[in-house]
Design a protein around this motif. Sequence first.
Motif, PDB file in Angstrom:
ATOM      1  N   PRO A 130       1.807   2.297   6.220  1.00 38.62           N
ATOM      2  CA  PRO A 130       2.448   2.821   4.643  1.00 38.62           C
ATOM      3  C   PRO A 130       2.693   4.133   4.367  1.00 38.62           C
ATOM      4  O   PRO A 130       3.332   4.457   3.571  1.00 38.62           O
ATOM      5  CB  PRO A 130       0.770   2.552   4.017  1.00 38.62           C
ATOM      6  CG  PRO A 130       0.169   1.321   5.143  1.00 38.62           C
ATOM      7  CD  PRO A 130       0.719   1.790   6.440  1.00 38.62           C
ATOM      8  N   SER A 131       2.199   4.963   5.371  1.00 42.39           N
ATOM      9  CA  SER A 131       2.511   6.457   5.144  1.00 42.39           C
ATOM     10  C   SER A 131       4.095   6.512   5.260  1.00 42.39           C
ATOM     11  O   SER A 131       4.706   7.689   4.529  1.00 42.39           O
ATOM     12  CB  SER A 131       1.796   7.331   6.094  1.00 42.39           C
ATOM     13  OG  SER A 131       2.077   6.858   7.461  1.00 42.39           O
ATOM     14  N   HIS A 132       4.792   5.751   6.337  1.00 42.91           N
ATOM     15  CA  HIS A 132       6.354   6.009   6.360  1.00 42.91           C
ATOM     16  C   HIS A 132       6.943   5.708   4.959  1.00 42.91           C
ATOM     17  O   HIS A 132       7.821   6.338   4.597  1.00 42.91           O
ATOM     18  CB  HIS A 132       6.664   5.399   7.308  1.00 42.91           C
ATOM     19  CG  HIS A 132       6.518   5.787   8.907  1.00 42.91           C
ATOM     20  ND1 HIS A 132       5.617   6.676   9.042  1.00 42.91           N
ATOM     21  CD2 HIS A 132       6.966   5.436   9.918  1.00 42.91           C
ATOM     22  CE1 HIS A 132       5.390   6.878  10.370  1.00 42.91           C
ATOM     23  NE2 HIS A 132       6.266   6.379  10.694  1.00 42.91           N
ATOM     24  N   ILE A 133       6.411   4.489   4.218  1.00 33.27           N
ATOM     25  CA  ILE A 133       7.217   4.276   2.941  1.00 33.27           C
ATOM     26  C   ILE A 133       6.806   5.251   2.032  1.00 33.27           C
ATOM     27  O   ILE A 133       7.481   5.649   1.166  1.00 33.27           O
ATOM     28  CB  ILE A 133       6.594   2.748   2.759  1.00 33.27           C
ATOM     29  CG1 ILE A 133       6.728   1.823   3.808  1.00 33.27           C
ATOM     30  CG2 ILE A 133       7.046   2.417   1.270  1.00 33.27           C
ATOM     31  CD1 ILE A 133       6.181   0.462   3.507  1.00 33.27           C
ATOM     32  N   THR A 134       5.651   5.698   1.979  1.00 35.59           N
ATOM     33  CA  THR A 134       5.161   6.695   0.876  1.00 35.59           C
ATOM     34  C   THR A 134       6.008   8.089   1.076  1.00 35.59           C
ATOM     35  O   THR A 134       6.392   8.635   0.162  1.00 35.59           O
ATOM     36  CB  THR A 134       3.757   7.025   1.134  1.00 35.59           C
ATOM     37  OG1 THR A 134       2.880   5.800   0.923  1.00 35.59           O
ATOM     38  CG2 THR A 134       3.357   8.049   0.003  1.00 35.59           C
ATOM     39  N   GLU A 144       0.901  -1.099   0.010  1.00 37.36           N
ATOM     40  CA  GLU A 144       0.116   0.096   0.139  1.00 37.36           C
ATOM     41  C   GLU A 144       0.775   1.329  -0.044  1.00 37.36           C
ATOM     42  O   GLU A 144       0.383   2.209  -0.454  1.00 37.36           O
ATOM     43  CB  GLU A 144      -0.960   0.182   1.299  1.00 37.36           C
ATOM     44  CG  GLU A 144      -1.880   1.285   1.248  1.00 37.36           C
ATOM     45  CD  GLU A 144      -2.783   1.214   2.458  1.00 37.36           C
ATOM     46  OE1 GLU A 144      -3.192   2.206   2.937  1.00 37.36           O
ATOM     47  OE2 GLU A 144      -2.846   0.137   3.165  1.00 37.36           O
ATOM     48  N   GLY A 145       2.038   1.314   0.832  1.00 38.50           N
ATOM     49  CA  GLY A 145       2.773   2.400   0.824  1.00 38.50           C
ATOM     50  C   GLY A 145       3.671   2.689  -0.433  1.00 38.50           C
ATOM     51  O   GLY A 145       4.363   3.740  -0.539  1.00 38.50           O
ATOM     52  N   GLY A 146       3.866   1.625  -1.135  1.00 36.26           N
ATOM     53  CA  GLY A 146       4.470   1.749  -2.334  1.00 36.26           C
ATOM     54  C   GLY A 146       5.899   1.114  -2.407  1.00 36.26           C
ATOM     55  O   GLY A 146       6.841   1.537  -3.080  1.00 36.26           O
TER      56      GLY A 146
END
Length: 230
Positions: A216-220, A18-20
């Motif tokens: 996921p937001s950390h990876i994004t 989800e985060g990419g």
Amino acid sequence: MLIEVIAIRTEDVEAAAEGGADRIELVTGIAEGGLTPSIGLVEGAVNASTLPVQVMVRPHSQSFCFSDSDMNIMLRDIEAIKETGAAGIVIGMLTPAGELDRDALERALRAAEGLDVTFHRAFDEIGDQMEALRQLADYPSISRILTAGGLKPAPQSTERIRLLREEGDRLGISILGGYGLHAGNIEGFVSKTGVHEIHIGSGARRNGSFMEVLLPSHITEIRRLLHERP
């Protein structure tokens, strides 16, 4: 830039996708440096997303030196991992003198034929890393070496990693920079080292802890920072 994320549960794989993220390193026993996950977990991770899954093969955490019995277990694990549809394995073998154990490595590579292979941070315990890099580049099935440039967090060894990356580029083997990377230091690390792949562990988790969920937001955010880097 390729982003690999450590997963210890199937939910981590889903969150990473989800985060990419681009690739998963699947482990268990993360507090011990990473051990071989169960085949049930490997199957679950492979089925959780379309991301390629690299599976840790390490039967114990006592050292990176493996007996014949250890090797037999690892070879059987590799056979089972191949049957799950995982993309590859993550391995590393050293001699008691702290050098690359080429005999053990070659046994594992024969069993892993057809799989993508990462040599893990056992590399960081080797004294002459440049020579070890050249030796590992002899094996076409080894795509990359995961390294922090030594035993300290990767941001403290950027010059060593840069030199390894330059030699790896020349030899056709990638340097996967990892250990201690997060959104707060990733731009500087990549700028100083020029690595093409990064490895994110606790830096993708709430409060920077493997006891917390993968966000996921950390990876994004890491991908955004790298994309916008000058």
